[in-house]
Design a protein around this motif. Structure first.
Motif, PDB file in Angstrom:
ATOM      1  N   LEU A 120      47.992  66.918  64.639  1.00 53.85           N
ATOM      2  CA  LEU A 120      47.204  66.983  63.274  1.00 53.85           C
ATOM      3  C   LEU A 120      45.948  67.793  63.531  1.00 53.85           C
ATOM      4  O   LEU A 120      45.043  68.042  62.262  1.00 53.85           O
ATOM      5  CB  LEU A 120      46.873  65.574  62.755  1.00 53.85           C
ATOM      6  N   SER A 121      46.224  69.021  64.218  1.00 51.77           N
ATOM      7  CA  SER A 121      45.218  70.135  64.336  1.00 51.77           C
ATOM      8  C   SER A 121      45.111  70.730  63.034  1.00 51.77           C
ATOM      9  O   SER A 121      43.908  71.131  62.587  1.00 51.77           O
ATOM     10  CB  SER A 121      45.357  70.796  65.624  1.00 51.77           C
ATOM     11  N   TRP A 122      46.205  71.148  62.435  1.00 46.26           N
ATOM     12  CA  TRP A 122      46.281  71.810  61.173  1.00 46.26           C
ATOM     13  C   TRP A 122      45.382  71.261  60.084  1.00 46.26           C
ATOM     14  O   TRP A 122      44.533  71.707  59.468  1.00 46.26           O
ATOM     15  CB  TRP A 122      47.628  72.332  60.654  1.00 46.26           C
ATOM     16  N   TRP A 123      45.596  69.770  59.789  1.00 41.33           N
ATOM     17  CA  TRP A 123      44.786  69.131  58.873  1.00 41.33           C
ATOM     18  C   TRP A 123      43.304  69.006  59.375  1.00 41.33           C
ATOM     19  O   TRP A 123      42.382  68.906  58.395  1.00 41.33           O
ATOM     20  CB  TRP A 123      45.437  67.884  58.760  1.00 41.33           C
ATOM     21  N   ARG A 124      43.092  68.929  60.458  1.00 42.44           N
ATOM     22  CA  ARG A 124      41.628  68.951  60.921  1.00 42.44           C
ATOM     23  C   ARG A 124      41.043  70.283  60.831  1.00 42.44           C
ATOM     24  O   ARG A 124      39.685  70.131  60.706  1.00 42.44           O
ATOM     25  CB  ARG A 124      41.657  68.217  61.964  1.00 42.44           C
ATOM     26  N   GLY A 125      41.767  71.161  61.050  1.00 42.82           N
ATOM     27  CA  GLY A 125      41.160  72.785  60.910  1.00 42.82           C
ATOM     28  C   GLY A 125      40.144  72.976  59.571  1.00 42.82           C
ATOM     29  O   GLY A 125      40.487  72.348  58.554  1.00 42.82           O
ATOM     30  N   ASP A 126      39.800  74.087  59.461  1.00 41.65           N
ATOM     31  CA  ASP A 126      39.050  74.586  58.143  1.00 41.65           C
ATOM     32  C   ASP A 126      40.210  74.834  57.000  1.00 41.65           C
ATOM     33  O   ASP A 126      39.934  74.509  56.040  1.00 41.65           O
ATOM     34  CB  ASP A 126      38.432  75.953  58.431  1.00 41.65           C
TER      35      ASP A 126
ATOM     36  N   TYR B 242      42.574  72.913  52.253  1.00 37.14           N
ATOM     37  CA  TYR B 242      43.814  72.545  51.615  1.00 37.14           C
ATOM     38  C   TYR B 242      43.896  71.202  50.972  1.00 37.14           C
ATOM     39  O   TYR B 242      44.289  71.040  49.748  1.00 37.14           O
ATOM     40  CB  TYR B 242      45.161  72.776  52.214  1.00 37.14           C
ATOM     41  N   TRP B 243      43.393  70.142  51.515  1.00 34.69           N
ATOM     42  CA  TRP B 243      43.404  68.960  51.242  1.00 34.69           C
ATOM     43  C   TRP B 243      42.194  68.728  50.109  1.00 34.69           C
ATOM     44  O   TRP B 243      42.454  67.984  49.063  1.00 34.69           O
ATOM     45  CB  TRP B 243      42.794  67.858  52.256  1.00 34.69           C
ATOM     46  N   ALA B 244      41.091  69.500  50.077  1.00 40.96           N
ATOM     47  CA  ALA B 244      40.366  69.617  48.917  1.00 40.96           C
ATOM     48  C   ALA B 244      40.842  69.961  47.694  1.00 40.96           C
ATOM     49  O   ALA B 244      40.887  69.715  46.636  1.00 40.96           O
ATOM     50  CB  ALA B 244      38.977  70.364  49.241  1.00 40.96           C
ATOM     51  N   ALA B 245      41.917  71.042  47.856  1.00 41.13           N
ATOM     52  CA  ALA B 245      42.601  71.646  46.897  1.00 41.13           C
ATOM     53  C   ALA B 245      43.748  70.560  46.176  1.00 41.13           C
ATOM     54  O   ALA B 245      43.779  70.697  44.766  1.00 41.13           O
ATOM     55  CB  ALA B 245      43.509  72.928  47.173  1.00 41.13           C
TER      56      ALA B 245
ATOM     57  N   ARG C 231      41.840  68.260  43.936  1.00 41.60           N
ATOM     58  CA  ARG C 231      41.263  69.007  42.683  1.00 41.60           C
ATOM     59  C   ARG C 231      42.787  68.916  41.741  1.00 41.60           C
ATOM     60  O   ARG C 231      42.417  68.468  40.502  1.00 41.60           O
ATOM     61  CB  ARG C 231      40.851  70.313  42.868  1.00 41.60           C
ATOM     62  N   ALA C 232      43.707  69.075  42.390  1.00 40.36           N
ATOM     63  CA  ALA C 232      45.039  69.000  41.627  1.00 40.36           C
ATOM     64  C   ALA C 232      45.351  67.585  41.065  1.00 40.36           C
ATOM     65  O   ALA C 232      45.798  67.701  40.190  1.00 40.36           O
ATOM     66  CB  ALA C 232      46.304  69.445  42.414  1.00 40.36           C
ATOM     67  N   LEU C 233      45.051  66.616  41.882  1.00 39.86           N
ATOM     68  CA  LEU C 233      45.337  65.423  41.507  1.00 39.86           C
ATOM     69  C   LEU C 233      44.555  64.941  40.315  1.00 39.86           C
ATOM     70  O   LEU C 233      44.701  64.338  39.420  1.00 39.86           O
ATOM     71  CB  LEU C 233      44.998  64.170  42.839  1.00 39.86           C
ATOM     72  N   GLU C 234      43.086  65.495  40.376  1.00 36.33           N
ATOM     73  CA  GLU C 234      42.191  65.286  39.198  1.00 36.33           C
ATOM     74  C   GLU C 234      42.754  65.747  38.171  1.00 36.33           C
ATOM     75  O   GLU C 234      42.342  65.425  36.785  1.00 36.33           O
ATOM     76  CB  GLU C 234      40.887  66.001  39.735  1.00 36.33           C
TER      77      GLU C 234
ATOM     78  N   THR D 239      44.756  57.806  53.883  1.00 31.11           N
ATOM     79  CA  THR D 239      43.920  58.928  53.218  1.00 31.11           C
ATOM     80  C   THR D 239      44.524  59.411  51.857  1.00 31.11           C
ATOM     81  O   THR D 239      43.971  59.144  50.978  1.00 31.11           O
ATOM     82  CB  THR D 239      43.273  59.644  54.138  1.00 31.11           C
ATOM     83  N   GLN D 240      45.939  59.755  52.182  1.00 32.17           N
ATOM     84  CA  GLN D 240      46.360  60.680  51.036  1.00 32.17           C
ATOM     85  C   GLN D 240      46.877  59.723  50.163  1.00 32.17           C
ATOM     86  O   GLN D 240      46.899  59.924  48.896  1.00 32.17           O
ATOM     87  CB  GLN D 240      47.407  61.586  51.796  1.00 32.17           C
ATOM     88  N   ARG D 241      47.216  58.566  50.565  1.00 34.45           N
ATOM     89  CA  ARG D 241      48.072  57.681  49.567  1.00 34.45           C
ATOM     90  C   ARG D 241      46.717  57.195  48.960  1.00 34.45           C
ATOM     91  O   ARG D 241      47.073  56.896  47.596  1.00 34.45           O
ATOM     92  CB  ARG D 241      48.566  56.336  50.575  1.00 34.45           C
ATOM     93  N   ARG D 242      45.686  56.724  49.441  1.00 32.73           N
ATOM     94  CA  ARG D 242      44.621  56.193  48.492  1.00 32.73           C
ATOM     95  C   ARG D 242      44.092  56.985  47.498  1.00 32.73           C
ATOM     96  O   ARG D 242      43.512  56.796  46.430  1.00 32.73           O
ATOM     97  CB  ARG D 242      43.454  55.781  49.197  1.00 32.73           C
ATOM     98  N   ALA D 243      44.125  58.301  47.861  1.00 32.26           N
ATOM     99  CA  ALA D 243      43.914  59.648  46.956  1.00 32.26           C
ATOM    100  C   ALA D 243      44.865  59.664  45.705  1.00 32.26           C
ATOM    101  O   ALA D 243      44.431  60.386  44.853  1.00 32.26           O
ATOM    102  CB  ALA D 243      43.712  61.021  47.681  1.00 32.26           C
ATOM    103  N   GLY D 244      45.982  59.220  45.752  1.00 31.87           N
ATOM    104  CA  GLY D 244      47.021  59.239  44.625  1.00 31.87           C
ATOM    105  C   GLY D 244      48.054  59.933  45.087  1.00 31.87           C
ATOM    106  O   GLY D 244      49.060  60.285  44.135  1.00 31.87           O
ATOM    107  N   VAL D 245      48.190  60.430  46.333  1.00 32.52           N
ATOM    108  CA  VAL D 245      49.410  61.101  46.604  1.00 32.52           C
ATOM    109  C   VAL D 245      50.841  60.042  47.142  1.00 32.52           C
ATOM    110  O   VAL D 245      50.418  59.094  47.599  1.00 32.52           O
ATOM    111  CB  VAL D 245      49.345  61.884  48.242  1.00 32.52           C
ATOM    112  N   ARG D 246      51.904  60.434  46.596  1.00 32.78           N
ATOM    113  CA  ARG D 246      53.015  59.592  47.040  1.00 32.78           C
ATOM    114  C   ARG D 246      53.651  59.973  48.504  1.00 32.78           C
ATOM    115  O   ARG D 246      53.992  60.928  48.598  1.00 32.78           O
ATOM    116  CB  ARG D 246      54.158  59.755  46.035  1.00 32.78           C
ATOM    117  N   VAL D 247      53.464  59.096  49.312  1.00 36.29           N
ATOM    118  CA  VAL D 247      53.479  59.917  50.864  1.00 36.29           C
ATOM    119  C   VAL D 247      54.837  58.871  51.333  1.00 36.29           C
ATOM    120  O   VAL D 247      54.946  57.646  51.272  1.00 36.29           O
ATOM    121  CB  VAL D 247      52.539  59.310  51.661  1.00 36.29           C
ATOM    122  N   GLY D 248      55.601  59.571  51.830  1.00 36.84           N
ATOM    123  CA  GLY D 248      56.722  59.114  52.487  1.00 36.84           C
ATOM    124  C   GLY D 248      56.816  59.307  54.086  1.00 36.84           C
ATOM    125  O   GLY D 248      56.248  60.436  54.306  1.00 36.84           O
TER     126      GLY D 248
END
Length: 289
Positions: free
Chosen positions: A173-179, A184-187, A190-193, A217-226
């Protein structure tokens, strides 16, 4: 004074030869052949006495006239074609002449050199990149995620994504932890908002604690995760992708180590149909939390 005249004469002859060479280079080949045949016909008629001198001369002149008329029509057609090609946005019309002139002068000023060869290579690269744009694709290097962020910013209804979690030298998961991943997760947030519906399928070889935490983390934010086990779908469907409003898409090219080497943004109808099919197949087989 006489010396000046003598010095000017060679330049005059060279200039005439150069002018003739340029004339021949820009004359239509059909016209050149026609002129040559007309002269040959005139000489043949005169030498064989098949016609009088005047008649053979007139025959040759008539053939030359027709050949020049063909050349004039060909030139007019080329000019019309060029004018048609240069119709378009002002920035394109203004840039093309100077671009072509600069490349031509580079080749003519440095013939046979690395500069001339590089000019050819850059034009070939430019042509290939333009063909991709013509097909509705933008291809950028692996470290350039401009289109991934831009596609998400422009999304108004839905984003469907497939993300493969694979072993990497810096961690799966190094890509998700990187800058880039954090931005991208912050974006995404904002899209969920804005009311964008996000569905993301994680393809994995095994669920680690780290992956479980990311999914939660993504599920709690509102992403439908499979979650989809690697090998549950055909190998050709194992692609990372993001689809925005089903009208544009992002697809990376991955290296053997799972690193992104190229980023492709596409509005090409064939690409969209293929990626929609890949996402649908993964989404059907995934389990959701």
């Amino acid at each position: 004074m006489a010396g000046d005249v003598l010095r000017r004469r060679p330049r005059g002859r060279a200039g005439s030869a150069g002018g003739l060479a340029r004339l021949l280079a820009h004359t239509d080949p059909v016209a050149l052949i026609g002129i040559a045949l007309s002269v040959s016909l005139s000489v043949t008629l005169d030498l064989t006495n098949a016609a009088t001198g005047v008649e053979s001369l007139l025959a040759g002149l008539m053939g030359i006239t027709i050949s020049l008329l063909v050349d004039s029509l060909a030139r007019a057609e080329r000019r019309f074609h060029l004018r048609t090609l240069l119709e378009g946005p002002p920035w394109l019309v203004q840039a093309v002449p100077s671009l072509v002139t600069a490349a031509r002068e580079a080749v003519e000023a440095h013939p046979g050199s690395r500069v001339a060869e590089e000019a050819r290579r850059r034009f070939e690269r430019f042509r290939a990149e333009t063909e991709q744009l013509r097909a509705g694709r933008i291809i950028r290097p692996g470290e350039d995620y401009e289109d991934l962020f831009a596609g998400l910013r422009g999304c108004v209804r839905s984003m469907d994504a497939v993300t493969h979690v694979v072993p990497r030298p810096r961690g799966e998961l190094s890509w998700w932890r990187g800058d880039v991943g954090r931005g991208y997760w912050a974006a995404n947030l904002r899209a969920l908002e804005r009311g964008v519906r996000i569905t993301r399928v994680f393809v994995h070889a095994g669920i680690s604690d780290e992956l479980s935490e990311l999914v939660e983390t993504q599920r709690r934010a509102g992403v439908r995760v499979g979650l989809l086990r690697w090998g549950a779908v055909r190998p050709d469907l194992h692609v990372n992708l993001a689809l925005w409003d089903a009208t544009s898409a992002w697809e990376p090219t991955m290296s053997a180590h799972g690193e992104i080497s190229l980023n492709q943004f596409s509005v090409n109808a064939g690409d969209l149909e293929r990626l929609r099919g890949a996402f649908a197949a993964c989404a059907r087989e995934a389990t959701y939390r």
